[in-house]
Design a protein around this motif. Sequence first.
Motif, PDB file in Angstrom:
ATOM      1  N   GLY A  54       0.783  -1.223   0.000  1.00 44.71           N
ATOM      2  CA  GLY A  54       0.000   0.000   0.000  1.00 44.71           C
ATOM      3  C   GLY A  54       0.812   1.269   0.000  1.00 44.71           C
ATOM      4  O   GLY A  54       0.301   2.326   0.344  1.00 44.71           O
ATOM      5  N   ASP A  55       2.077   1.189  -0.393  1.00 44.08           N
ATOM      6  CA  ASP A  55       2.925   2.377  -0.420  1.00 44.08           C
ATOM      7  C   ASP A  55       2.598   3.234  -1.646  1.00 44.08           C
ATOM      8  O   ASP A  55       2.730   2.766  -2.766  1.00 44.08           O
ATOM      9  N   SER A  88      -1.561  -6.738  -5.935  1.00 43.08           N
ATOM     10  CA  SER A  88      -1.178  -6.030  -4.703  1.00 43.08           C
ATOM     11  C   SER A  88      -0.140  -4.953  -4.985  1.00 43.08           C
ATOM     12  O   SER A  88      -0.001  -4.022  -4.207  1.00 43.08           O
ATOM     13  N   LYS A 102      -2.758   1.327  -3.222  1.00 43.79           N
ATOM     14  CA  LYS A 102      -2.257   2.496  -2.484  1.00 43.79           C
ATOM     15  C   LYS A 102      -3.116   2.638  -1.243  1.00 43.79           C
ATOM     16  O   LYS A 102      -4.336   2.452  -1.301  1.00 43.79           O
ATOM     17  N   GLN A 103      -2.495   2.997  -0.130  1.00 40.72           N
ATOM     18  CA  GLN A 103      -3.224   3.071   1.134  1.00 40.72           C
ATOM     19  C   GLN A 103      -4.319   4.133   1.059  1.00 40.72           C
ATOM     20  O   GLN A 103      -4.064   5.286   0.697  1.00 40.72           O
ATOM     21  N   GLY A 104      -5.550   3.738   1.347  1.00 43.86           N
ATOM     22  CA  GLY A 104      -6.646   4.701   1.400  1.00 43.86           C
ATOM     23  C   GLY A 104      -7.093   5.241   0.066  1.00 43.86           C
ATOM     24  O   GLY A 104      -7.737   6.282   0.006  1.00 43.86           O
TER      25      GLY A 104
END
Lengths: 159, 97, 129
Positions: B27-28, C54, C58-60
């Motif tokens: 999630g970067d 994956s 991206k986070q959020g």
Amino acid sequence: MKLLQERTAKLRVGESLIIQTAVRIMVPFIQLFGLYVIVHGHYSPGGGFQGGVVLGASFVLLALAFDQKFSMKYMSEKANGVLGNVGALIYTGTAALCAIFGGLFLDYSALDKLIPLGPVGWRSFGIFIVEVGVGLAVMSIMAALFWVLGSNGDMEEGL
Amino acid sequence: MKALALLTTLITGAILLYGTMDFPAFGDPQSPAAIHLSAYFIEEAVHETHVPNLVTAVLGDYRGYDTMFETVVIYCAGLAVVSVLRKKRSKTQENKS
Amino acid sequence: MDQFTALIVAKYNYWIYVTLMMIGFYAMIGKKNLVKKLIGMNIFQTAIILMFVSAGVKQGARIPILDKHHVMEHGVNVAEIVNPLPHVLMLTAIVVSVSVTGVALAILLRIYREYGTLEEDEILEKLEK
């Protein structure tokens, strides 16, 4: 009631009247949903591959609930082959048409000379044409794979 | 034989896990995959193609060759399956029809 | 030890994919039955597909379907939208995996017709005769 009993008596081992009736009702809606997934791919998750698989799954469902012969009444082997060829041809034909009208291969904005929709409009519409072609090809290949593999090649008995 | 297969699998897994040390975290937003080409697609695809679904835009327009030969691949797979397995009808049924 | 745990937690997704890939790889090289080998290859492909998807997270962030008119007027913040490129690549990879499975099953059926078995060593024995 007597009619029901007669129809149940005709069923082979592994077939169920409830499942068959449910599948008969569901299949048109599944096919409608497959079409929706193909043509609404611009605005929601979906597109040619996914919609084609949903359309192909409807024939697989028919072949599972009834037998393969019944499933091939909805879509004969010859029509299936023609649709697969047409699907692949729509894609490559659109690409070649772009080159014929003076653009690059697969550059849909060149088709503006054929029907004036504007270069950006054609890039949107070209994607739509191509997705329909992909959907047809994927549908026919999915159905053909299941029919041929499931019946061991003779296209008659099936699973 | 099975022990050898298990050993090979474990060694491969260990090497791959050692390789993930240099990978970006889950999630970067600044991972290498997210900063080169995809930024252009996210910013410009809607202006250039008028398609709100970016996956469809990239699939049908920017990577058109990829998708076209994809269709050719599944077409060839269908042809291969039919030509490998399809039997002609037996003679008794030919007489019937 | 704490450092090691922190390393696993930060990159736990890769551990899952490597485990899945090891299961598939072992099935491919350790089993004698050809269908089991094929299923192993499918598990292997699933692991690779998951890894690529994956890579786009991206986070959020939101899904890559935008509001057309809003984007035309105001533009879009790249960090808010998930990377669409791995999704496209894996969409095609899934279809390839389906067609590979189909062709492989067809060839397996043909082998079964010819030799009457799907065990690797029995087929090798019959080939030597």
